[in-house]
Write an enzyme that holds these catalytic residues in place. Structure first.
Site, mmCIF file in Angstrom:
data_model
loop_
_atom_site.group_PDB
_atom_site.id
_atom_site.type_symbol
_atom_site.label_atom_id
_atom_site.label_comp_id
_atom_site.label_asym_id
_atom_site.label_seq_id
_atom_site.Cartn_x
_atom_site.Cartn_y
_atom_site.Cartn_z
ATOM 1 C CB CYS A 137 -0.703 -0.275 1.908
ATOM 2 S SG CYS A 137 -2.099 1.158 1.349
ATOM 3 C CB CYS A 140 -0.694 2.325 3.752
ATOM 4 S SG CYS A 140 -2.450 2.499 3.411
ATOM 5 C CG ASP A 141 3.042 1.076 4.410
ATOM 6 O OD1 ASP A 141 2.720 1.797 5.513
ATOM 7 O OD2 ASP A 141 2.601 -0.217 3.708
HETATM 8 P P1 FAD Z 1 -10.617 -6.315 5.986
HETATM 9 O O1 FAD Z 1 -9.433 -4.755 6.882
HETATM 10 O O2 FAD Z 1 -9.634 -7.276 5.451
HETATM 11 O O3 FAD Z 1 -11.119 -7.086 7.026
HETATM 12 C C1 FAD Z 1 -11.732 -8.493 6.820
HETATM 13 C C2 FAD Z 1 -12.330 -9.093 7.824
HETATM 14 O O4 FAD Z 1 -13.098 -9.898 7.366
HETATM 15 C C3 FAD Z 1 -11.444 -9.139 8.043
HETATM 16 O O5 FAD Z 1 -10.491 -9.742 9.434
HETATM 17 C C4 FAD Z 1 -11.444 -11.919 7.979
HETATM 18 O O6 FAD Z 1 -11.062 -11.852 9.061
HETATM 19 C C5 FAD Z 1 -12.954 -11.398 7.364
HETATM 20 N N1 FAD Z 1 -13.228 -12.262 7.191
HETATM 21 C C6 FAD Z 1 -13.353 -12.614 5.792
HETATM 22 N N2 FAD Z 1 -14.024 -13.636 5.564
HETATM 23 C C7 FAD Z 1 -14.280 -14.185 5.971
HETATM 24 C C8 FAD Z 1 -15.403 -15.408 6.374
HETATM 25 N N3 FAD Z 1 -15.331 -15.499 5.165
HETATM 26 N N4 FAD Z 1 -15.811 -15.654 7.652
HETATM 27 C C9 FAD Z 1 -16.192 -14.979 8.522
HETATM 28 N N5 FAD Z 1 -14.958 -13.506 8.660
HETATM 29 C C10 FAD Z 1 -13.832 -13.740 6.992
HETATM 30 N N6 FAD Z 1 -4.950 1.447 5.672
HETATM 31 C C11 FAD Z 1 -4.952 3.325 5.510
HETATM 32 O O7 FAD Z 1 -5.846 3.774 5.914
HETATM 33 N N7 FAD Z 1 -3.602 3.294 6.517
HETATM 34 C C12 FAD Z 1 -2.316 2.872 6.580
HETATM 35 O O8 FAD Z 1 -0.936 3.003 6.856
HETATM 36 C C13 FAD Z 1 -2.653 1.429 5.953
HETATM 37 N N8 FAD Z 1 -1.640 0.192 5.795
HETATM 38 C C14 FAD Z 1 -1.876 -0.795 5.374
HETATM 39 C C15 FAD Z 1 -0.998 -1.866 5.709
HETATM 40 C C16 FAD Z 1 -1.161 -3.018 5.656
HETATM 41 C C17 FAD Z 1 0.736 -4.139 6.183
HETATM 42 C C18 FAD Z 1 -2.178 -3.852 4.913
HETATM 43 C C19 FAD Z 1 -1.993 -5.226 5.137
HETATM 44 C C20 FAD Z 1 -3.086 -2.775 5.041
HETATM 45 C C21 FAD Z 1 -3.330 -1.084 5.001
HETATM 46 N N9 FAD Z 1 -3.927 -0.624 4.901
HETATM 47 C C22 FAD Z 1 -3.863 0.472 4.741
HETATM 48 C C23 FAD Z 1 -4.849 -0.884 4.259
HETATM 49 C C24 FAD Z 1 -6.214 -1.225 5.788
HETATM 50 O O9 FAD Z 1 -6.388 -2.485 6.452
HETATM 51 C C25 FAD Z 1 -7.975 -1.321 4.771
HETATM 52 O O10 FAD Z 1 -8.285 -0.954 3.801
HETATM 53 C C26 FAD Z 1 -8.740 -2.500 5.449
HETATM 54 O O11 FAD Z 1 -8.297 -3.287 6.677
HETATM 55 C C27 FAD Z 1 -9.794 -2.935 4.870
HETATM 56 O O12 FAD Z 1 -10.965 -2.756 6.316
HETATM 57 P P2 FAD Z 1 -12.416 -3.883 5.680
HETATM 58 O O13 FAD Z 1 -12.525 -3.858 6.912
HETATM 59 O O14 FAD Z 1 -13.192 -3.327 4.348
HETATM 60 O O15 FAD Z 1 -11.973 -5.065 5.187
#
Ligand code: FAD
Ligand code: NAP
Length: 316
Positions: A137, A140-141
């Site tokens: 990302c 992010c970084d």
């Molecule tokens: P996610 O955070 O991916 O959550 C989805 C959840 O669904 C997961 O916990 C998973 O376990 C669960 N899940 C999936 N399938 C199933 C299922 N079938 N049954 C039950 N549970 C399930 N964003 C920023 O704004 N700033 C940053 O600095 C930043 N740094 C990042 C650094 C890293 C290393 C990474 C990987 C990402 C970073 N991001 C950052 C991006 C950010 O983390 C994501 O945009 C955000 O978390 C998305 O949120 P979400 O709720 O859509 O999905």
């Protein structure tokens, strides 16, 4: 019967849980197969979520997310640590949420927040240095490498667009791509080629990321002709594609419960409505997701409010 089933407990799912329960829904369960928090809990620093900036030591993703579940539970959200296998429509027009272990629950509304997963390139050290120099990302970084040299792996639209973004921040951006032609759109390739801060390393791929306890120090590059080169960079951005976690929407006949685009991203409108009434999608798995915590949380809030409206309007 649940008022709302939320699938996924990242920023989108948790915020959807907060808005549905605080808005008055009584039976709301968030199915999260791991600990709530989502993928940001893997990050060692986050400095672009408004209002919680900490300079030294930097705020970790885990610290950012730690209070979220408690706040949601206070208003009545329930968490079940279960994996959802599939969501389908019931004959009565509700939803059946199939859980692992042959269990299922019925729900009036469903909010899918299962996120997406950046693909791994598969080189040695990729997992070890993820979040410690290896990133997926740039928004992010990228800032952590201000005025430093970084490398980008990949030759698609994401890789080249993010390389252009990084070129605004970093002193130099090496784009490492395994071919000498690109999957990215020609105008994007042209812009990247013209950028004086971007240097292409073609017909090559990353073989190994190396460093120490402090983080990444560089990468070993292998060319198609067998040559090897070491590039000393503190940051490597890997953009080799993304997997949308949409499998819960896949039906037994292979079709999707709602409309998705050719990359499998769920098509929603500005209110997070999918093509199926009562089914909402929020966060990284939706079309045009900016893949940021603040945006996923915003999607979750919108979807939560819309689920409330849907139940009220339809007198469910
Ligand atoms: P996610 O955070 O991916 O959550 C989805 C959840 O669904 C997961 O916990 C998973 O376990 C669960 N899940 C999936 N399938 C199933 C299922 N079938 N049954 C039950 N549970 C399930 N964003 C920023 O704004 N700033 C940053 O600095 C930043 N740094 C990042 C650094 C890293 C290393 C990474 C990987 C990402 C970073 N991001 C950052 C991006 C950010 O983390 C994501 O945009 C955000 O978390 C998305 O949120 P979400 O709720 O859509 O999905
Ligand atoms: P992508 O198009 O699948 O490109 C992935 C790139 O990574 C390719 O260049 C591929 O090389 C390379 N790659 C894959 N596996 C690798 C490995 N193990 N090691 C080294 N390199 C590897 O992914 P994307 O760039 O994320 O784009 C996904 C979709 O979103 C595409 O349809 C894209 O057009 C779209 N998108 C559009 C925009 C826009 O329109 N502005 C912006 C971003 C994304 P090869 O080329 O050799 O296969």
């Amino acid at each position: 019967m649940l008022d709302c089933a939320i699938i996924g407990g990242g920023p989108a799912g948790l915020t959807a849980g907060l808005y549905t329960t605080r808005g008055g829904l009584k039976e709301v369960v968030m199915y999260e197969m791991g600990m709530p928090g989502g993928q940001i809990t893997q990050s060692s620093e986050i400095e672009n979520y408004p209002g919680v900036f900490r300079e030294d030591p930097p705020l970790t993703g885990m610290e950012l997310m730690e209070p979220w579940p408690k706040q949601c539970m206070h208003f009545g959200l329930k968490h079940e640590m279960k994996e959802v296998q599939r969501v389908r429509r019931s004959e009565a027009g509700h939803f059946i949420v199939e859980l692992s272990g042959d269990e299922s629950v019925e729900a009036k509304t469903v909010i899918v927040c299962t996120g997406s997963t950046p693909r791994r390139a598969g080189f040695k050290g990729e997992e070890e240095f993820l979040g410690r120099g290896v990133s997926t990302c740039a928004t992010c970084d990228g800032f952590f490498y201000k005025d430093k040299e970084v490398a980008v792996l990949g030759g698609g639209d994401t890789a080249l667009e993010e390389a252009l973004y990084l070129a605004n921040i970093c002193s130099k951006v090496y784009v490492i791509h395994r071919r000498d032609t690109f999957r990215a759109a020609p105008p994007t390739v042209e812009r990247a080629m013209k950028n004086p801060k971007i240097e292409f390393i073609l017909n090559a791929t990353v073989e190994e990321a190396f460093g120490d306890a402090m983080g990444l120090e560089g990468v070993k590059i292998r060319f198609k002709d067998g040559r090897e080169e070491v590039l000393k960079v503190p940051g490597l951005f890997v953009f080799v594609g993304n997997n949308v976690n949409n499998k819960v929407l896949k039906q037994e006949d292979g079709s999707f419960l709602c409309d998705v685009n050719e990359q499998g991203q769920v098509i929603v409108d500005l209110n997070m409505h999918t093509s199926v009434p009562g089914l909402f999608a929020a966060g990284d798995l939706r079309i045009e997701a900016p893949k940021q915590v603040v945006c996923a949380a915003s999607d979750g809030a919108i979807a939560g409010m819309q689920a409330l409206h849907y139940i009220q309007e339809n007198e469910l």
